[in-house]
Design an enzyme around this catalytic site. Structure first.
Site, mmCIF file in Angstrom:
data_model
loop_
_atom_site.group_PDB
_atom_site.id
_atom_site.type_symbol
_atom_site.label_atom_id
_atom_site.label_comp_id
_atom_site.label_asym_id
_atom_site.label_seq_id
_atom_site.Cartn_x
_atom_site.Cartn_y
_atom_site.Cartn_z
ATOM 1 N N LYS A 1 -4.126 9.505 8.117
ATOM 2 C CA LYS A 1 -4.007 10.946 8.406
ATOM 3 C C LYS A 1 -5.069 11.731 7.651
ATOM 4 O O LYS A 1 -5.630 11.248 6.644
ATOM 5 C CB LYS A 1 -2.621 11.475 8.028
ATOM 6 C CG LYS A 1 -2.192 11.265 6.573
ATOM 7 C CD LYS A 1 -2.672 12.277 5.553
ATOM 8 C CE LYS A 1 -2.152 11.992 4.148
ATOM 9 N NZ LYS A 1 -2.844 12.700 3.076
ATOM 10 N N PRO B 1 -8.804 2.924 3.624
ATOM 11 C CA PRO B 1 -9.108 2.873 2.190
ATOM 12 C C PRO B 1 -7.910 3.329 1.349
ATOM 13 O O PRO B 1 -7.150 4.207 1.770
ATOM 14 C CB PRO B 1 -10.272 3.854 2.039
ATOM 15 C CG PRO B 1 -10.879 3.942 3.387
ATOM 16 C CD PRO B 1 -9.769 3.754 4.372
ATOM 17 N N VAL B 2 -7.776 2.715 0.180
ATOM 18 C CA VAL B 2 -6.627 2.967 -0.698
ATOM 19 C C VAL B 2 -6.937 4.093 -1.690
ATOM 20 O O VAL B 2 -8.089 4.269 -2.100
ATOM 21 C CB VAL B 2 -6.276 1.667 -1.466
ATOM 22 C CG1 VAL B 2 -5.084 1.875 -2.379
ATOM 23 C CG2 VAL B 2 -5.988 0.557 -0.477
ATOM 24 N N ALA B 3 -5.893 4.826 -2.076
ATOM 25 C CA ALA B 3 -6.018 5.930 -3.051
ATOM 26 C C ALA B 3 -7.115 6.899 -2.628
ATOM 27 O O ALA B 3 -7.948 7.313 -3.423
ATOM 28 C CB ALA B 3 -6.278 5.381 -4.456
ATOM 29 N N GLY C 1 -6.410 9.572 -0.148
ATOM 30 C CA GLY C 1 -5.880 10.777 0.499
ATOM 31 C C GLY C 1 -5.673 10.608 1.988
ATOM 32 O O GLY C 1 -5.483 11.586 2.711
ATOM 33 N N LEU C 2 -5.691 9.349 2.444
ATOM 34 C CA LEU C 2 -5.535 9.085 3.880
ATOM 35 C C LEU C 2 -4.138 8.570 4.230
ATOM 36 O O LEU C 2 -3.868 8.225 5.375
ATOM 37 C CB LEU C 2 -6.592 8.068 4.345
ATOM 38 C CG LEU C 2 -8.051 8.494 4.169
ATOM 39 C CD1 LEU C 2 -8.996 7.386 4.636
ATOM 40 C CD2 LEU C 2 -8.340 9.782 4.948
ATOM 41 N N GLY C 3 -3.266 8.483 3.238
ATOM 42 C CA GLY C 3 -1.864 8.100 3.497
ATOM 43 C C GLY C 3 -1.671 6.641 3.872
ATOM 44 O O GLY C 3 -0.689 6.303 4.552
ATOM 45 N N GLY C 4 -2.553 5.776 3.424
ATOM 46 C CA GLY C 4 -2.497 4.361 3.824
ATOM 47 C C GLY C 4 -1.169 3.676 3.511
ATOM 48 O O GLY C 4 -0.576 3.024 4.380
ATOM 49 N N GLY C 5 -0.694 3.833 2.287
ATOM 50 C CA GLY C 5 0.561 3.177 1.911
ATOM 51 C C GLY C 5 1.733 3.751 2.692
ATOM 52 O O GLY C 5 2.625 3.020 3.131
ATOM 53 N N ASP D 1 5.268 11.312 2.275
ATOM 54 C CA ASP D 1 4.458 11.339 3.509
ATOM 55 C C ASP D 1 4.977 10.376 4.574
ATOM 56 O O ASP D 1 4.489 10.395 5.706
ATOM 57 C CB ASP D 1 3.004 10.926 3.208
ATOM 58 C CG ASP D 1 2.224 12.033 2.532
ATOM 59 O OD1 ASP D 1 2.753 13.160 2.430
ATOM 60 O OD2 ASP D 1 1.090 11.766 2.099
HETATM 61 P P1 ATP Z 1 -1.550 9.960 -0.007
HETATM 62 O O1 ATP Z 1 -2.614 10.517 0.839
HETATM 63 O O2 ATP Z 1 -0.235 9.739 0.726
HETATM 64 O O3 ATP Z 1 -1.365 10.653 -1.337
HETATM 65 P P2 ATP Z 1 -3.332 7.856 -0.701
HETATM 66 O O4 ATP Z 1 -4.033 7.614 0.585
HETATM 67 O O5 ATP Z 1 -4.073 8.698 -1.686
HETATM 68 O O6 ATP Z 1 -1.913 8.478 -0.396
HETATM 69 P P3 ATP Z 1 -2.484 5.139 -0.752
HETATM 70 O O7 ATP Z 1 -3.609 4.452 -0.088
HETATM 71 O O8 ATP Z 1 -1.252 5.335 0.028
HETATM 72 O O9 ATP Z 1 -2.987 6.515 -1.398
HETATM 73 O O10 ATP Z 1 -2.175 4.343 -2.103
HETATM 74 C C1 ATP Z 1 -1.400 4.892 -3.133
HETATM 75 C C2 ATP Z 1 -0.949 3.745 -4.027
HETATM 76 O O11 ATP Z 1 0.055 3.004 -3.337
HETATM 77 C C3 ATP Z 1 -2.069 2.774 -4.346
HETATM 78 O O12 ATP Z 1 -2.414 2.915 -5.682
HETATM 79 C C4 ATP Z 1 -1.505 1.400 -4.072
HETATM 80 O O13 ATP Z 1 -1.500 0.623 -5.228
HETATM 81 C C5 ATP Z 1 -0.045 1.626 -3.622
HETATM 82 N N1 ATP Z 1 0.330 0.883 -2.371
HETATM 83 C C6 ATP Z 1 1.494 0.262 -2.145
HETATM 84 N N2 ATP Z 1 1.537 -0.278 -0.914
HETATM 85 C C7 ATP Z 1 0.370 0.009 -0.332
HETATM 86 C C8 ATP Z 1 -0.166 -0.277 0.946
HETATM 87 N N3 ATP Z 1 0.496 -0.955 1.890
HETATM 88 N N4 ATP Z 1 -1.397 0.192 1.223
HETATM 89 C C9 ATP Z 1 -2.073 0.920 0.292
HETATM 90 N N5 ATP Z 1 -1.618 1.195 -0.934
HETATM 91 C C10 ATP Z 1 -0.399 0.768 -1.259
#
Ligand code: ATP
Length: 307
Positions: free
Chosen positions: A17, A118-120, A122-126, A160
């Site tokens: 997102k 990508p993780v962490a 801001g794209l809501g991956g988890g 989210d």
């Molecule tokens: P948001 O936009 O919802 O704040 P984000 O995109 O910044 O989230 P995510 O990619 O969701 O962050 O990752 C947040 C944390 O969740 C990471 O530090 C990771 O260790 C943990 N996590 C647990 N499960 C997952 C998953 N399936 N994919 C990604 N990260 C995960």
């Protein structure tokens, strides 16, 4: 979110997102922040494969692919996509385990998660993976839970997560879990840039100053309903951005780089570190994405809004 069944598996495509608008109204007594945000799913997704496992165990195999298009995962993983926890630390695992407990299911599941988001960043991956896991397990175990019932579980897993169950752009309030879907509207084209660094959501909120005078979302909602991309571009807003930029010097440079491109507007998504630019059409997005990629800013995706 797309779901289909093969002979043995349930497959779910879980979209990322963007936050086109993000206002922080204040801090609540329970430690969460009261927010008002406009979120839109985009065509960059993780894929979750669910297969029933009669042994009763839940197992998760998680690997990273390199780009937003479905296809062969590429190993070794692209380290810029960040570090995804394996096993019980992964939100997919927690979602399936939670549904299993609440539904009193004894069967297990073999899960495979192919990460492109990508993780962490801001794209809501988890969160999207957690929503996909609830939907996949509900289908795979043939539980017949309604979306409403799944949404209650989703809110326990993360603020989210309910958004990703609703499908399509939505206004999210409360701590993010109160969802008001938008009427069907035009899909916009974006370029998303993930710099080589990530940020923790908690740290960004801690550094953020809630709005003295909250900004209204009315104008951008009106522009979206009319499909007026140029106006949407001028109205993009994120209250968390100054805090994220203060925490991470690289974001200031990325911001300057985004300002030099001929976007209709640009902004940061969620708590960062991804920036996105709004484009006139798909060709425009591809052209700017190619140009940005060549400058070595990080991982760049040209994407459209999706459901
Ligand atoms: P948001 O936009 O919802 O704040 P984000 O995109 O910044 O989230 P995510 O990619 O969701 O962050 O990752 C947040 C944390 O969740 C990471 O530090 C990771 O260790 C943990 N996590 C647990 N499960 C997952 C998953 N399936 N994919 C990604 N990260 C995960």
């Amino acid at each position: 979110m797309l779901l289909w069944r093969t002979a043995t598996q349930v497959v779910v495509e879980a979209p990322a997102k963007l936050n086109l608008f993000f206002e922080v109204l204040g801090k609540r007594g329970d430690g969460f922040h009261e927010i008002e945000t406009l979120m839109a799913p985009i065509g960059l997704w993780d894929t979750l494969y669910f297969e029933e496992d009669r042994s009763g165990q839940i197992r998760l195999d998680c690997r990273q692919a390199i780009r937003g298009l479905p296809g062969e995962p590429i190993d070794p993983p692209d380290t810029q996509l960040g570090c995804v926890p394996e096993g019980a630390g992964n939100l997919v695992f927690r979602a399936v385990e939670l549904l299993r407990q609440r539904a009193g299911v004894r069967r297990g599941a073999a899960l495979r998660l192919v990460k492109r988001i990508p993780v962490a960043a801001g794209l809501g991956g988890g969160s999207t993976d957690a929503a996909a896991a609830l939907v996949a397990a509900n289908e795979g175990w043939r539980l017949g839970w309604s979306r409403r019932a799944l949404a209650d579980l989703a809110a326990e897993l993360g603020s989210d997560v309910p958004f990703f169950l609703s499908g399509g752009p939505a206004v999210c309030r409360g701590r993010g879990e109160r969802i008001e879907p938008l009427e069907p509207c035009r899909a916009f084209d974006f370029v998303v840039v993930r710099p080589a660094v990530g940020l923790s959501t908690a740290n960004v909120y801690k550094a953020c100053q809630p709005a003295g005078k909250p900004r209204s979302m009315v104008a951008i909602l009106d522009a979206i309903s009319k499909g007026n991309a140029a106006r949407v571009g001028r109205l993009l807003f994120n209250r968390l951005e100054p805090a994220a930029v203060a925490l991470c010097g690289e974001l200031a440079r990325l911001r300057e780089n985004m300002a030099r491109q001929d976007f209709l507007g640009y902004g940061m998504s969620g708590s960062g570190t991804c920036y996105f630019g709004l484009c006139r059409h798909t060709r425009h997005a591809r052209r700017v994405a190619g140009r940005l990629q060549a400058t070595g800013v990080g991982t760049v995706f040209a994407v459209r809004g999706s459901r």
